[in-house]
Design a protein around this motif. Structure first.
Motif, mmCIF file in Angstrom:
data_model
loop_
_atom_site.group_PDB
_atom_site.id
_atom_site.type_symbol
_atom_site.label_atom_id
_atom_site.label_comp_id
_atom_site.label_asym_id
_atom_site.label_seq_id
_atom_site.Cartn_x
_atom_site.Cartn_y
_atom_site.Cartn_z
ATOM 1 N N ALA B 112 0.993 -1.210 -0.001
ATOM 2 C CA ALA B 112 -0.162 0.257 0.114
ATOM 3 C C ALA B 112 0.727 1.286 0.103
ATOM 4 N N HIS B 113 2.085 1.224 0.878
ATOM 5 C CA HIS B 113 2.711 2.284 0.838
ATOM 6 C C HIS B 113 3.468 2.597 -0.365
ATOM 7 N N ASN B 114 4.042 1.650 -1.097
ATOM 8 C CA ASN B 114 4.654 1.756 -2.265
ATOM 9 C C ASN B 114 3.807 2.300 -3.494
ATOM 10 N N ALA B 115 2.443 1.713 -3.458
ATOM 11 C CA ALA B 115 1.466 2.127 -4.353
ATOM 12 C C ALA B 115 1.252 3.717 -4.459
ATOM 13 N N VAL B 116 0.955 3.962 -3.178
ATOM 14 C CA VAL B 116 0.647 5.593 -2.833
ATOM 15 C C VAL B 116 1.669 6.262 -3.179
ATOM 16 N N ALA B 117 3.194 6.100 -2.648
ATOM 17 C CA ALA B 117 4.128 6.882 -2.820
ATOM 18 C C ALA B 117 4.667 6.904 -4.335
ATOM 19 N N SER B 118 4.243 5.842 -5.154
ATOM 20 C CA SER B 118 4.573 5.806 -6.475
ATOM 21 C C SER B 118 3.818 7.021 -7.368
ATOM 22 N N VAL B 119 2.427 6.889 -7.016
ATOM 23 C CA VAL B 119 1.600 7.817 -7.925
ATOM 24 C C VAL B 119 2.016 9.276 -7.280
ATOM 25 N N VAL B 155 2.068 5.301 5.474
ATOM 26 C CA VAL B 155 1.073 5.083 4.123
ATOM 27 C C VAL B 155 0.058 6.421 4.512
ATOM 28 N N VAL B 156 -0.377 6.823 5.778
ATOM 29 C CA VAL B 156 -1.022 7.681 5.992
ATOM 30 C C VAL B 156 -0.119 9.260 5.499
ATOM 31 N N ALA B 157 0.931 9.046 5.884
ATOM 32 C CA ALA B 157 1.845 10.252 5.673
ATOM 33 C C ALA B 157 2.078 10.531 3.986
ATOM 34 N N ALA B 158 2.033 9.376 3.496
ATOM 35 C CA ALA B 158 2.403 9.490 2.054
ATOM 36 C C ALA B 158 1.183 9.922 1.126
ATOM 37 N N LEU B 159 0.078 9.611 1.885
ATOM 38 C CA LEU B 159 -1.217 10.237 1.238
ATOM 39 C C LEU B 159 -1.487 11.475 1.644
ATOM 40 N N GLU B 160 -1.109 11.923 2.810
ATOM 41 C CA GLU B 160 -1.359 13.360 3.444
ATOM 42 C C GLU B 160 -0.372 14.117 2.299
ATOM 43 N N ALA B 161 0.759 13.778 2.208
ATOM 44 C CA ALA B 161 1.883 14.709 1.404
ATOM 45 C C ALA B 161 1.418 14.729 0.156
ATOM 46 N N ALA B 162 0.825 13.614 -0.626
ATOM 47 C CA ALA B 162 0.119 13.830 -1.964
ATOM 48 C C ALA B 162 -1.072 14.831 -2.151
ATOM 49 N N ARG B 163 -1.573 14.688 -1.014
ATOM 50 C CA ARG B 163 -2.904 15.656 -0.906
ATOM 51 C C ARG B 163 -2.551 17.211 -0.686
ATOM 52 N N GLN B 164 -1.419 17.373 0.254
ATOM 53 C CA GLN B 164 -1.027 18.701 0.526
ATOM 54 C C GLN B 164 -0.250 19.222 -0.566
ATOM 55 N N GLU B 165 0.675 18.503 -1.295
ATOM 56 C CA GLU B 165 1.431 19.131 -2.633
ATOM 57 C C GLU B 165 0.478 19.617 -3.465
ATOM 58 N N GLU B 166 -0.805 18.942 -3.929
ATOM 59 C CA GLU B 166 -1.647 19.261 -4.737
ATOM 60 C C GLU B 166 -1.078 19.084 -6.115
ATOM 61 N N SER B 167 0.127 18.136 -6.351
ATOM 62 C CA SER B 167 0.416 17.837 -7.526
ATOM 63 C C SER B 167 -0.569 16.872 -8.288
ATOM 64 N N LYS B 194 -8.910 1.663 7.607
ATOM 65 C CA LYS B 194 -9.070 3.057 8.477
ATOM 66 C C LYS B 194 -7.586 3.176 8.504
ATOM 67 N N ALA B 195 -6.706 2.463 9.156
ATOM 68 C CA ALA B 195 -5.463 2.777 9.621
ATOM 69 C C ALA B 195 -4.561 3.583 8.509
ATOM 70 N N VAL B 196 -4.669 3.084 7.237
ATOM 71 C CA VAL B 196 -3.646 3.505 6.410
ATOM 72 C C VAL B 196 -4.425 4.776 5.772
ATOM 73 N N GLY B 197 -5.810 5.021 5.947
ATOM 74 C CA GLY B 197 -6.426 6.236 5.307
ATOM 75 C C GLY B 197 -6.867 5.904 3.990
ATOM 76 N N PHE B 198 -6.974 4.507 3.609
ATOM 77 C CA PHE B 198 -7.737 4.468 2.219
ATOM 78 C C PHE B 198 -9.150 4.828 2.216
ATOM 79 N N ASP B 199 -9.655 5.183 1.114
ATOM 80 C CA ASP B 199 -10.783 5.887 0.959
ATOM 81 C C ASP B 199 -11.914 4.673 0.919
ATOM 82 N N ARG B 200 -11.881 3.537 0.597
ATOM 83 C CA ARG B 200 -12.929 2.600 0.560
ATOM 84 C C ARG B 200 -12.371 1.294 0.677
ATOM 85 N N TYR B 201 -13.280 0.199 1.352
ATOM 86 C CA TYR B 201 -12.871 -1.180 1.410
ATOM 87 C C TYR B 201 -13.814 -1.965 0.444
#
Lengths: 264, 241
Positions: B112-119, B155-167, B194-201
């Motif tokens: 999950a971390h690798n997938a989020v960090a890669s995008v 994973v949460v940190a990678a998602l937050e970074a992705a959302r904050q950067e607005e890239s 929930k723990a990794v902050g994904f939108d859906r299961y």
């Protein structure tokens, strides 16, 4: 790298229909770009601008030359076939194309051309073509309409700038159909790219103050990459983010073409 | 088109992606799919493979195919990149024949971390080069994590970074549980979501061909919706599974 060419056009805030249009392509001599700007006060010039652009592109695709009379005749024939009103072809035409080791440029009506130097130490050179009283001499003018135009206006203004600073401005007389076209060429050895634009490039303002067209051109030619839709990417980012951040607004339609020729 | 490799900060796994200079479109939706191939997946491994092939086939037929880039990773206790981000027209369905091998334990959080960090990383690179970008991530698993070195907070940190950067204009993340027959597994995967902050299961209690065909349909429709949302400022609508 082969010649790269791309175009972009978009509607201005004050328009209901985009009357600017642009096409790019490749002819036997190299790539080309064509942009056109339909006259806002004439009927159905959105169609007319497209017809002229397609006619010019068809000619450049086949021959890498631009026979002005045949381009206008071809567009006029289609306009008649569609029963378009007189004046539908009242549109400018700005074209740039490669033939061998030179870049050819033709402007009818108003518009902007910017040459980006191949040597990064040199500054961009810009030509801004403006018509007297903002009444462009359209390439479709013939007969009585041409005579009336020449009698009333009879000239256009050309402004030459280097590095964004105007270095010369002069009137260019219009006394005949041939004079409606301003043509020149540049050596490929000195020019790494060309941006051609409708006069929408001159319509940017911030707090009601006009922004120099060459400053806008500098933003639009700061290409990050040069593959595929390179101008569309740059223009979309500029209009979407930079203009919002800088408080820039543009009210006129804009048509752009960028040609990045492979070195000879 | 050639692919370049990219490191991911604080991770032993990186990713590969098409060189930005080779890309011609104005915008892309990045699709990252991480598929569990731990030992327990073995009975339905070929159906997972069929699911991937069906997603690729459907996306290739999408009117937005030229604006989609897909990356596929399999994971057990380690991550194995089948291919990096490349435009859908360059993804050949036949290349997925026999592409998966089952074995090992489950590094779900690492995947999950690798997938989020890669995008996020590639999205930033694309955005810096004037491309408009959004992303959608699918992590498909049949069980709970038991082998990751990354933590859910990473994973949460990678998602937050992705959302904050607005890239990335938007990012949608979906955890998929397949062949989930035990209530405890279902509850654990919901907790992980929930723990990794994904939108859906979303959950399948089976993993036969028809269930995975349904999953393929859901994945490809979600990709299409996310791609169509690009330029609108938000994520695509959450579709019914």
């Amino acid at each position: 790298m082969r010649d790269q060419a791309d175009v972009f056009f978009t509607i201005g805030a004050s328009h209901q229909v985009c009357e600017d249009y642009a096409l790019s392509g490749r002819g036997p001599g190299g790539a080309f770009v064509v942009v056109s700007d339909g006259c806002s006060s004439a009927p159905q010039t959105d169609v007319g601008a497209r017809l002229l652009t397609h006619a010019a592109a068809q000619r450049l695709r086949a021959t890498s030359t631009l026979d002005v009379r045949s381009v206008v005749d071809r567009a006029a024939a289609v306009a008649r076939h569609l029963s378009l009103p007189e004046g539908a072809l009242d549109a400018t035409l700005v074209a740039a194309w490669r033939t061998g080791a030179r870049l050819e440029i033709a402007v009818a009506g108003d518009g902007v051309v910017v040459a980006m130097p191949r040597d990064a130490r040199e500054e961009p050179v810009g030509w801004r073509i403006e018509d007297e009283d903002q009444a462009p001499g359209y390439p479709a003018y013939r007969g009585a309409r041409l005579e009336a135009y020449c009698a009333r206006f009879g000239r256009r203004w050309v402004s030459l700038s280097r590095g964004g600073r105007e270095v010369r401005r002069w009137p260019q007389p219009i006394r005949s159909a041939e004079d409606l076209w301003l043509r020149w060429s540049l050596p490929l050895s000195a020019v790494g790219g060309l941006l051609v634009a409708s006069d929408g490039l001159t319509s940017f303002r911030r707090d009601d103050e006009p922004i120099e067209a060459m400053a806008i051109a500098a933003e639009l030619t700061a290409f990050r990459t040069t593959t595929g839709a390179f101008l569309q990417r740059r223009a979309r980012r500029f209009l979407g983010r930079t203009c919002k951040a800088q408080g820039y607004e543009h009210h006129d339609d804009i048509a752009l073409g960028a040609l990045l020729p492979e070195a000879a | 088109m050639s692919l370049a490799t990219h490191p991911i900060a604080k991770s032993r796994y990186g990713f590969s992606a098409t060189r930005v200079a080779d890309l011609g479109a104005t915008e892309y939706t990045l699709v990252a799919i991480a598929a569990d191939t731990s030992g327990s997946v073995h009975p339905f491994l070929r159906d997972i493979e069929g699911c991937l092939k069906e997603v690729v086939r459907a996306c290739r037929h999408s009117p937005r195919a030229d604006q989609l880039m897909m990356r596929v990773v399999s994971f057990d206790d380690a991550l194995d990149e089948m291919h990096g981000f490349k435009p859908l027209p360059g993804c050949d369905v036949g290349d997925y024949d026999g592409c998966l091998r089952a074995g090992g334990t489950t590094a779900l959080i690492d995947a999950a971390h690798n997938a989020v960090a890669s995008v996020a990383t590639y999205g930033r690179d694309l955005s810096d080069n004037d491309f408009d970008v959004n992303a959608i991530v699918f992590v498909i698993t049949d069980g709970c994590d038991n082998a990751s070195s990354a933590k859910a907070d990473d994973v949460v940190a990678a998602l937050e970074a992705a959302r904050q950067e607005e890239s990335l204009e938007s990012i949608t993340t979906i955890l998929v549980g397949v062949n989930v027959k035990q209530r405890q597994v279902s509850q654990e995967l919901k907790r992980v979501r929930k723990a990794v902050g994904f939108d859906r299961y979303v959950e399948l209690d089976r993993a036969d061909a028809s269930a995975l065909a349904k999953l393929a349909d859901f994945v490809s429709r979600s990709i299409s919706a996310q791609s169509q949302a690009l330029g609108q400022g938000g994520a695509g609508p959450a579709l019914t599974f």
